[in-house]
Scaffold this motif. Structure first.
Motif: not given
Length: 144
Positions: A51-54, A72-73, A78-85, A93-97
C-alpha cells in the motif's frame, strides 16, 4: 439556528458522535501501544503490504506528511519494518512485525467492541439504515 439549539445541525450531531467514538476507541486502544490512527495504518498494512503512503494517509485520515512521521514512529517502536522493493528501488515495502500483527489484532477487537457499544441502542435494521444513510451523505459531499 445554532449548533447548541434544540434542533441542532445534523453535522454537529455527527461531529459529537465521531468525537465520542474516537475518545472511546483511544481508551480501548490504550493498552495496545498505538493510537486509533496508528491502528488504522497497521490494519491497512496488514491487508496490503504494498500500500502506498498516500493510501495509508487516506486510511488514517491524516496528511501524507503526517503519515511519513507516523511510519517512522511505528518502525522505531517495532510495529513495522520497511524495506526497499527488490525490483523497484523507489518502492518501499512495509510489513507488520509480530508486535504489529498483535497490536492490529487487538485494535480490531477494540474497534469492534466500541462499535457494538455505539450501536447498542439500535436494532439491526436501524444500524443498517444508519450505515446506508451515512454512506449516502458522504457520497453527496464527494471526495472533497
Amino acid at each position: 439556528m445554532s449548533p447548541s439549539s434544540e434542533e441542532a445541525w445534523i453535522g454537529y450531531g455527527l461531529k459529537i458522535a465521531q468525537h465520542r467514538l474516537r475518545q472511546r476507541l483511544e481508551a480501548e486502544l490504550a493498552g495496545t501501544g498505538v493510537s486509533a490512527s496508528q491502528n488504522a495504518v497497521l490494519l491497512a498494512i496488514g491487508d496490503n503490504p504494498r500500500i502506498s503512503n498516500a493510501s495509508l494517509a487516506r486510511a488514517a485520515f491524516v496528511t501524507p506528511q503526517s503519515m511519513q512521521g507516523m511510519l517512522v514512529t511505528l518502525e522505531r517502536d517495532g510495529f513495522i519494518v520497511r524495506t526497499p522493493h527488490p525490483e523497484h528501488g523507489r518502492i518501499i515495502m512495509t510489513e507488520l512485525t509480530e508486535k504489529g500483527r498483535a497490536a492490529a489484532q487487538a485494535g480490531m477487537v477494540a474497534a469492534e467492541a466500541v462499535e457494538r457499544q455505539m450501536l447498542s441502542g439500535l436494532t439491526d435494521d436501524e444500524a443498517a439504515l444508519l450505515r446506508d444513510l451515512l454512506r449516502r451523505c458522504a457520497d453527496a459531499l464527494g471526495e472533497g
